[in-house]
Design a protein around this motif. Structure first.
Motif, PDB file in Angstrom:
ATOM      1  N   TYR A  97      39.792 -68.827 -27.078  1.00  0.00           N
ATOM      2  CA  TYR A  97      39.133 -67.763 -27.811  1.00  0.00           C
ATOM      3  C   TYR A  97      37.694 -68.143 -28.113  1.00  0.00           C
ATOM      4  CZ  TYR A  97      40.560 -70.762 -31.738  1.00  0.00           C
ATOM      5  OH  TYR A  97      40.772 -71.823 -32.575  1.00  0.00           O
ATOM      6  N   ARG A 100      32.005 -63.613 -26.179  1.00  0.00           N
ATOM      7  CA  ARG A 100      32.234 -62.643 -25.098  1.00  0.00           C
ATOM      8  C   ARG A 100      33.058 -63.217 -23.960  1.00  0.00           C
ATOM      9  NH1 ARG A 100      27.932 -58.305 -25.002  1.00  0.00           N
ATOM     10  NH2 ARG A 100      26.847 -58.630 -26.967  1.00  0.00           N
ATOM     11  N   SER A 101      33.017 -64.503 -23.778  1.00  0.00           N
ATOM     12  CA  SER A 101      33.732 -65.114 -22.656  1.00  0.00           C
ATOM     13  C   SER A 101      35.221 -65.298 -22.928  1.00  0.00           C
ATOM     14  CB  SER A 101      33.126 -66.470 -22.313  1.00  0.00           C
ATOM     15  OG  SER A 101      33.543 -67.440 -23.246  1.00  0.00           O
ATOM     16  N   ARG A 102      35.660 -65.005 -24.157  1.00  0.00           N
ATOM     17  CA  ARG A 102      37.069 -65.174 -24.535  1.00  0.00           C
ATOM     18  C   ARG A 102      37.519 -66.632 -24.430  1.00  0.00           C
ATOM     19  NH1 ARG A 102      40.600 -60.406 -23.816  1.00  0.00           N
ATOM     20  NH2 ARG A 102      39.242 -58.604 -23.746  1.00  0.00           N
ATOM     21  N   GLY A 127      43.005 -65.088 -23.278  1.00  0.00           N
ATOM     22  CA  GLY A 127      41.720 -65.288 -23.924  1.00  0.00           C
ATOM     23  C   GLY A 127      41.415 -64.149 -24.877  1.00  0.00           C
ATOM     24  N   PHE A 128      40.798 -64.490 -25.997  1.00  0.00           N
ATOM     25  CA  PHE A 128      40.463 -63.499 -27.010  1.00  0.00           C
ATOM     26  C   PHE A 128      38.976 -63.576 -27.331  1.00  0.00           C
ATOM     27  CE2 PHE A 128      44.930 -64.514 -27.647  1.00  0.00           C
ATOM     28  CZ  PHE A 128      45.490 -63.247 -27.615  1.00  0.00           C
ATOM     29  N   HIS A 129      38.345 -62.422 -27.485  1.00  0.00           N
ATOM     30  CA  HIS A 129      36.939 -62.370 -27.877  1.00  0.00           C
ATOM     31  C   HIS A 129      36.831 -61.688 -29.246  1.00  0.00           C
ATOM     32  CE1 HIS A 129      37.434 -58.251 -27.127  1.00  0.00           C
ATOM     33  NE2 HIS A 129      36.492 -58.018 -26.267  1.00  0.00           N
ATOM     34  N   ASP A 130      35.648 -61.579 -29.749  1.00  0.00           N
ATOM     35  CA  ASP A 130      35.404 -60.901 -31.020  1.00  0.00           C
ATOM     36  C   ASP A 130      36.449 -61.309 -32.055  1.00  0.00           C
ATOM     37  OD1 ASP A 130      35.356 -57.482 -32.224  1.00  0.00           O
ATOM     38  OD2 ASP A 130      34.240 -59.224 -32.892  1.00  0.00           O
ATOM     39  N   THR A 134      40.018 -59.049 -33.302  1.00  0.00           N
ATOM     40  CA  THR A 134      40.953 -59.098 -32.192  1.00  0.00           C
ATOM     41  C   THR A 134      42.405 -58.906 -32.632  1.00  0.00           C
ATOM     42  OG1 THR A 134      39.443 -60.585 -31.063  1.00  0.00           O
ATOM     43  CG2 THR A 134      41.661 -60.506 -30.217  1.00  0.00           C
ATOM     44  N   GLU A 142      44.539 -55.420 -28.682  1.00  0.00           N
ATOM     45  CA  GLU A 142      44.280 -55.013 -27.298  1.00  0.00           C
ATOM     46  C   GLU A 142      45.590 -54.704 -26.582  1.00  0.00           C
ATOM     47  OE1 GLU A 142      42.230 -56.905 -23.341  1.00  0.00           O
ATOM     48  OE2 GLU A 142      41.399 -57.433 -25.289  1.00  0.00           O
ATOM     49  N   THR A 145      48.435 -57.156 -24.266  1.00  0.00           N
ATOM     50  CA  THR A 145      48.367 -58.587 -24.577  1.00  0.00           C
ATOM     51  C   THR A 145      49.753 -59.218 -24.599  1.00  0.00           C
ATOM     52  OG1 THR A 145      46.352 -58.208 -25.849  1.00  0.00           O
ATOM     53  CG2 THR A 145      47.469 -60.293 -26.200  1.00  0.00           C
TER      54      THR A 145
END
Length: 174
Positions: A97, A100-102, A127-130, A134, A142, A145
């Motif tokens: 995590y 932006r790239s998660r 992978g998690f972003h923000d 999230t 999302e 998931t």
């Protein structure tokens, strides 16, 4: 069918940290399955001398890691290096995590480290972003998931069985 032992290695299970939230969610995904039994290893509370034995007992590993400065944290590297030989011929997946790239850059670097340790890094990952937005109430917001976690665990189970059988027939020597 023999249950597979899955070590879930994370830096901290503190509820205020995203890693703890992601790890708790992932552990719930594992609990819903009959083919895995999870051993959640919190690096903040687990003494380093305990790690090799717990990894040695595992059939597979999931590493939960944040991305810091386009890499993974130093304390995670210390833990990985403390284990050394028990990683050999075991499948490893990554739940990362950050930004932006998660956490993708952390996962890519971890793949290189685990290859050197003779572990098998599987393709599937999470992978998690923000990070703050999230999850809601401990669950990812999302869509898809939970299905992605299922696909990761399916693939990890395949590799864990194959490599466990191979190690039983021919012990892996470094």
């Amino acid at each position: 069918m023999t249950v597979l032992r899955l070590a879930v290695l994370c830096r901290s299970l503190e509820p205020i940290r995203f890693g703890g939230t992601a790890t708790a969610w992932f552990a719930r995904q594992v609990e819903r399955r009959e083919d895995f039994k999870a051993d959640v290893i919190d690096l903040q509370t687990t003494p380093l001398p305990e790690l090799p034995g717990r990894i040695d007992q595992a059939d597979a590993i999931v590493v939960v890691a944040p991305e810091y400065n386009h890499a993974y944290p130093g304390d995670l590297k210390t833990a990985i290096d403390a284990v050394r030989e028990p990683w050999a011929a075991k499948p490893v997946a990554f739940l990362t995590y950050g930004g932006r790239s998660r956490g993708l850059r952390a996962a890519e670097q971890l793949r290189l480290v685990f290859a050197e340790l003779h572990a098998v890094a599987i393709r599937e990952g999470l992978g998690f972003h923000d990070v703050p937005g999230t999850f809601a109430d401990g669950e990812p917001i999302e869509p898809g998931t939970n299905q992605a976690a299922g696909a990761l665990l399916d693939r990890l189970a395949w590799w864990a069985r194959a490599l466990r059988e191979a190690r039983a027939v021919t012990p892996y020597e470094l």
